[in-house]
Motif scaffolding. Structure first.
Motif, PDB file in Angstrom:
ATOM      1  N   LYS A 162      -7.528   1.837  -5.004  1.00  0.00           N
ATOM      2  CA  LYS A 162      -7.594   2.915  -4.011  1.00  0.00           C
ATOM      3  C   LYS A 162      -6.681   4.090  -4.351  1.00  0.00           C
ATOM      4  O   LYS A 162      -6.800   5.158  -3.737  1.00  0.00           O
ATOM      5  N   HIS A 163      -5.789   3.898  -5.326  1.00  0.00           N
ATOM      6  CA  HIS A 163      -4.795   4.933  -5.616  1.00  0.00           C
ATOM      7  C   HIS A 163      -4.752   5.243  -7.112  1.00  0.00           C
ATOM      8  O   HIS A 163      -3.824   4.841  -7.818  1.00  0.00           O
ATOM      9  N   GLN A 197       0.827  -1.205   0.000  1.00  0.00           N
ATOM     10  CA  GLN A 197       0.000   0.000   0.000  1.00  0.00           C
ATOM     11  C   GLN A 197       0.868   1.264   0.000  1.00  0.00           C
ATOM     12  O   GLN A 197       0.549   2.235  -0.697  1.00  0.00           O
ATOM     13  N   SER A 198       1.935   1.247   0.759  1.00  0.00           N
ATOM     14  CA  SER A 198       2.840   2.404   0.812  1.00  0.00           C
ATOM     15  C   SER A 198       3.486   2.645  -0.544  1.00  0.00           C
ATOM     16  O   SER A 198       3.630   3.791  -0.990  1.00  0.00           O
ATOM     17  N   ARG A 214       0.776   3.984  -3.022  1.00  0.00           N
ATOM     18  CA  ARG A 214       0.486   5.370  -2.671  1.00  0.00           C
ATOM     19  C   ARG A 214       1.608   6.301  -3.156  1.00  0.00           C
ATOM     20  O   ARG A 214       1.350   7.362  -3.729  1.00  0.00           O
ATOM     21  N   ARG A 215       2.842   5.873  -2.941  1.00  0.00           N
ATOM     22  CA  ARG A 215       3.989   6.679  -3.367  1.00  0.00           C
ATOM     23  C   ARG A 215       4.041   6.821  -4.878  1.00  0.00           C
ATOM     24  O   ARG A 215       4.314   7.908  -5.399  1.00  0.00           O
ATOM     25  N   SER A 265       1.544   6.834  -6.908  1.00  0.00           N
ATOM     26  CA  SER A 265       0.505   7.794  -7.264  1.00  0.00           C
ATOM     27  C   SER A 265       0.958   9.224  -6.984  1.00  0.00           C
ATOM     28  O   SER A 265       0.736  10.135  -7.794  1.00  0.00           O
ATOM     29  N   GLU A 266       1.624   9.420  -5.847  1.00  0.00           N
ATOM     30  CA  GLU A 266       2.090  10.757  -5.457  1.00  0.00           C
ATOM     31  C   GLU A 266       3.116  11.332  -6.427  1.00  0.00           C
ATOM     32  O   GLU A 266       3.158  12.542  -6.638  1.00  0.00           O
ATOM     33  N   PHE A 306      -1.652   5.564 -10.046  1.00  0.00           N
ATOM     34  CA  PHE A 306      -0.456   4.825  -9.608  1.00  0.00           C
ATOM     35  C   PHE A 306       0.446   4.464 -10.777  1.00  0.00           C
ATOM     36  O   PHE A 306       1.642   4.261 -10.613  1.00  0.00           O
TER      37      PHE A 306
END
Length: 245
Positions: free
Chosen positions: A135-136, A104-105, A108-109, A111-112, A139
Motif C-alpha cells: 500500500k505504500h 502501517q504508520s 507510511r512514514r 515512504s514519506e 517505503f
C-alpha cells in the motif's frame, strides 16, 4: 556481519559491543522501542561498524503504543528502521489491531521520507505485512527477519522483492531448514537475533556468520567457503542498498 541483533540486551552489553566491533565488519543493532533507541544510542555511542536503529517490537506494541509519535520523528533522521512488524501468533492476538496501526504508520512514514531499510518481524502475519508494504510504494527495502511463513508466503515475499536475514537458530527446526532451503540464495543475509536466539541452549552471538554459512552450505550441498562468499556478496549488496558502502 549481522543484520539483526539486539546487542544492547546482552548481559555485559558494552563488552559484547566492543567484541562485535573487533570481529564484525557490520552489525545492525535493532532496538525494541523508541526510548530504548535513545538510551542505546547514548550509552553505546556511535561507530561506522554498528548501525543502531529505532523500532517498536510488535510483542510490546500494546505497552509502548504511546511512543509511536517519537518513533515517527526518529524515522525521519535514521537511515534504517528495526525491529518493527506484526506478530499474529496466539500469544499476541490481543494486541493485533494496535500492532497494525503502528506498523502501517511506520511504513507510511518511511515512504514519506524517501524510503528506509526495515528489519521486519512477520511471525504469523506475512500476508498482512506484505499487504501493508504494497500500500505504500517507496517505503524502501524490506528484510524479513527469521522468516517462518508458509512456502507460498515465501514465494510471495520473494516476488515482492524482500530480503531475508537468517541465523543459526533457524536451522534448529525442520520447518526452518526447509524454508532456508527454498529461499533465493542471492537474497539471504546473516543475522544472530541474539541474545534471544539460542542453539543447543547457548546464546547466539553477533559474530555467528560462519555458523550460518556452514549450515547453509550443508543445505545447499556446497563447500563452506562458497556459502561464506555468497553471504558476503549478498551482505555488501544490501549494504549498498542501505547506503552503507
Amino acid at each position: 556481519m549481522d543484520f539483526h541483533c539486539h546487542l544492547d540486551l546482552y548481559p555485559r552489553a558494552r563488552e559484547v559491543y566492543k567484541e562485535a566491533l573487533h570481529r564484525n565488519e557490520f552489525t545492525w543493532l535493532v532496538t525494541t522501542s523508541p526510548k530504548a533507541f535513545e538510551a542505546t544510542s547514548r550509552v553505546l555511542g556511535n561507530s561506522p561498524k554498528v548501525l543502531v536503529t529505532p523500532g517498536l517490537h510488535p510483542e510490546i506494541a500494546h505497552e509502548r503504543a504511546a511512543e509511536l509519535e517519537l518513533l515517527l520523528k526518529q524515522i525521519a533522521i535514521a537511515p534504517a528502521v528495526g525491529e518493527v512488524g506484526l506478530d499474529g501468533s496466539p500469544r499476541f492476538k490481543h494486541s493485533y489491531e494496535i500492532q497494525r496501526h503502528i506498523f502501517q504508520s511506520v511504513i507510511r512514514r518511511c515512504s514519506e521520507v524517501g524510503g528506509r531499510a526495515l528489519s521486519i518481524h512477520s511471525r504469523g502475519a506475512v500476508k498482512d505485512v506484505l499487504a501493508i508494504l504494497q500500500k505504500h510504494p517507496g517505503f524502501g527495502t524490506a528484510i524479513l527477519h527469521w522468516f517462518s511463513g508458509t512456502p507460498a508466503e515465501l514465494r510471495a515475499a520473494e516476488a515482492f522483492g524482500c530480503w531475508f536475514s537468517v541465523g543459526p537458530a533457524m536451522f534448529e527446526s525442520a520447518s526452518g531448514r526447509a524454508l532456508a532451503m527454498k529461499m533465493a540464495r542471492e537474497k539471504i543475509v546473516p543475522e544472530s537475533d541474539g541474545p534471544f536466539a539460542k542453539v543447543a541452549g547457548a546464546t547466539v552471538m553477533p559474530w555467528s556468520t560462519h555458523d550460518t554459512a556452514e549450515r547453509l552450505a550443508s543445505l545447499w550441498g556446497v563447500r563452506s567457503d562458497e556459502a561464506v562468499a555468497t553471504l558476503a556478496r549478498n551482505s555488501h549488496q544490501l549494504l549498498r542498498l542501505m547506503g552503507r558502502s
